[in-house]
Design an enzyme around this catalytic site. Structure first.
Site, PDB file in Angstrom:
ATOM      1  N   HIS A 306     -21.550  48.593  23.257  1.00 46.98           N
ATOM      2  CA  HIS A 306     -21.985  49.768  24.191  1.00 46.98           C
ATOM      3  C   HIS A 306     -21.215  51.161  23.841  1.00 46.98           C
ATOM      4  O   HIS A 306     -20.055  50.986  23.929  1.00 46.98           O
ATOM      5  CB  HIS A 306     -21.892  49.474  25.644  1.00 46.98           C
ATOM      6  CG  HIS A 306     -22.614  50.170  26.775  1.00 46.98           C
ATOM      7  ND1 HIS A 306     -22.192  51.419  27.259  1.00 46.98           N
ATOM      8  CD2 HIS A 306     -23.764  49.949  27.416  1.00 46.98           C
ATOM      9  CE1 HIS A 306     -23.011  51.998  28.027  1.00 46.98           C
ATOM     10  NE2 HIS A 306     -24.318  50.783  28.322  1.00 46.98           N
ATOM     11  N   ASP A 364     -28.094  43.710  28.416  1.00 45.10           N
ATOM     12  CA  ASP A 364     -29.384  43.308  27.693  1.00 45.10           C
ATOM     13  C   ASP A 364     -29.295  41.858  27.071  1.00 45.10           C
ATOM     14  O   ASP A 364     -30.395  41.271  27.082  1.00 45.10           O
ATOM     15  CB  ASP A 364     -29.728  44.158  26.671  1.00 45.10           C
ATOM     16  CG  ASP A 364     -30.034  45.553  27.227  1.00 45.10           C
ATOM     17  OD1 ASP A 364     -29.050  46.352  27.009  1.00 45.10           O
ATOM     18  OD2 ASP A 364     -31.054  45.730  27.899  1.00 45.10           O
TER      19      ASP A 364
END
Ligand code: SDX
Length: 429
Positions: A306, A364
């Site tokens: 991320h 996710d």
């Protein structure tokens, strides 16, 4: 706001004072605007070190793995709140009283249906069109139906557009799914709550009763909360940039849906399932982790890493628990895909490359598994992400447009193309 300053000295001896602003939480920011009057631009491709705006909506601390919606920690909201209440919070800045919540829910429920002519839109798409392509088209066209509320300078018009978008996204998302499988659209049922209504529109059929599983309804509501907002991510920044031109809110949200679609962003949950299917077997996990570490191999582990979180994504922690709850309630933990995902998670969390680069599973990685267990096809995962993120997008749009001082976003560049040159006729080239 500036109680401190930075100073830069140029080779030509010029000295530039740059104001430093102090936040409520997080990093101080250096206002680099004065640089322009000294004949320079700043340069920050990918905006790794750039704060694009001031906002009061969401705060992320990537080092600590903190995510706050208007100051409230995401794990507390996921456990104690519901999506509509969290939507009120994001939009208005405070948790609602009981009276305020009832009024808000009524406002949303009054707009869950779409204009009957929108049903015709779907007939223009192939049945096998990607649902995201359909959703982008339908949401972009909503402004063709709501001329009565497009004055972006009018706070009431902005709020009615926000209600319409929050209310209609589940209906449109379910219509995208029903159209793709050739089943009739199911009208919204306002006797159900937001999550139950979505499941009903997705999975009920006119020919038989549909019993809503409360565990699944709670899980989908929690998925909506976790995906509702995330500061200035790529799609929210797209909505802000589109909104800065004065474009109507439906067009701006449509631009956000488009940006979210990419596999590096909201398309990652679908990419996780595609990756797991490609890996195919637990015995292949080591080979794919090795490929992900190889600089010469474009393969990346979808659902890991991320830009901001260099610690565990706090949403992933909640999503992981929800994933295990749903799979346990469906007695699906033995599913090969889930077993494969757990092995991949284990290896990646112990692998020195991933540990050194602080690449943890993000939201996710688990949301795709959970949505798959809920019976939702992977090409609908990002549609559901867009459904949930709409309240974040419209909250940021409203925060920006309601500032009298807001102006069009217009970045500059580092030009390294040809120097000026004269046109040559084709006979001389
Ligand atoms: C979302 O911004 C948001 O807030 C987004 C989001 C939201 O709610 O709006 O949180 C939603 O988009 C979550 C992220 C979903 N995307 C994925 O899961 C796709 C896989 N992840 C990567 O593509 C990547 O981690 C990004 C795009 C998420 C972040 O990329 P960055 O910050 O630009 O970091 P990077 O690409 O520069 O990576 C840093 C290093 C690189 O190695 P070096 O060049 O330094 O040697 O880490 C490596 C990368 O090669 N790396 C990975 C990796 N992610 C980063 N290596 C293998 N597998 C990965 N997944």
């Amino acid at each position: 706001m500036a109680d401190k300053k930075a100073n830069i000295k140029l080779d030509n001896g010029e000295s530039i004072d740059l104001p430093i602003y102090t936040p409520t939480l997080g990093k101080e920011v250096i206002d680099v605007a004065p640089i322009a009057s000294h004949g320079h631009f700043t340069f920050d491709p990918g905006f790794v070190a750039t704060a694009s705006c001031e906002s009061k909506i969401t705060f992320i601390d990537g080092e600590k793995g903190t995510l706050l919606y208007r100051g409230y920690p995401i794990d507390q909201l996921a456990e104690k709140s519901n999506f509509l209440e969290s939507s009120y919070l994001l939009l208005n800045g405070e948790l609602p009283t009981q009276t305020e919540f009832v009024a808000f829910e009524k406002n949303i429920k009054q707009h869950t249906m779409v204009h009957q002519q929108i049903n015709q839109f779907f007939n223009g798409f192939r049945r096998d069109a990607h649902p995201m392509a359909v959703m982008v088209g339908v949401v972009g066209a909503l402004s063709a139906f709501y001329h009565d509320s497009l004055d972006i300078k009018n706070a009431e018009d902005r709020m009615i557009s926000a209600y319409r978008l929050i209310a209609k996204m589940p209906t449109i998302a379910a219509m995208c799914y029903k159209y793709s499988i050739g089943q009739p659209f199911v009208c919204p049922d306002n006797s159900l709550n937001y999550a139950e209504n979505f499941l009903n529109m997705m999975f009920s059929v006119p020919s038989e009763p549909y019993d809503i599983n409360p565990v699944l309804a709670k899980a989908i509501d929690r998925i909506f909360i976790l995906h509702a907002d995330h500061e200035q991510n790529a799609s929210t920044s797209t909505v802000r940039l589109a909104g800065s031109t004065g474009a109507n809110p439906f067009a701006c949200i449509s631009s956000g849906i488009t940006a979210l679609w990419g596999p590096a962003h909201g398309g990652a949950n679908e990419a996780v399932l595609n990756m797991l299917r490609e890996i195919g077997d637990v015995s292949k996990v080591g080979e794919y982790v090795k490929r992900a570490r190889d600089k010469n191999d474009p393969f990346r582990l979808m659902g890991f890493g991320h830009r901001v979180y260099k610690n565990y994504d706090p949403r992933a922690t909640v999503m992981r628990e929800t994933c295990h709850e749903v799979l346990s309630s469906l007695d699906a933990k033995e599913q090969p895909l889930f077993q494969l995902a757990m092995e991949l998670e284990k290896i990646a969390l112990e692998d020195e490359y991933f540990v050194d680069k602080k690449l943890y599973p993000n939201v996710d990685f688990y949301s795709g598994l959970t949505l798959s267990a809920l019976g939702i096809p992977s090409n609908m995962f990002t549609v559901i992400f867009a459904l949930a993120r709409t309240v974040g997008w419209i909250s940021h749009w409203n925060e920006m447009v309601s500032q009298p001082s807001f102006k069009i976003g217009r970045p500059r560049q580092l030009y390294t193309g040809s120097d000026i040159r004269d046109y040559q006729t084709i006979s001389k080239r």
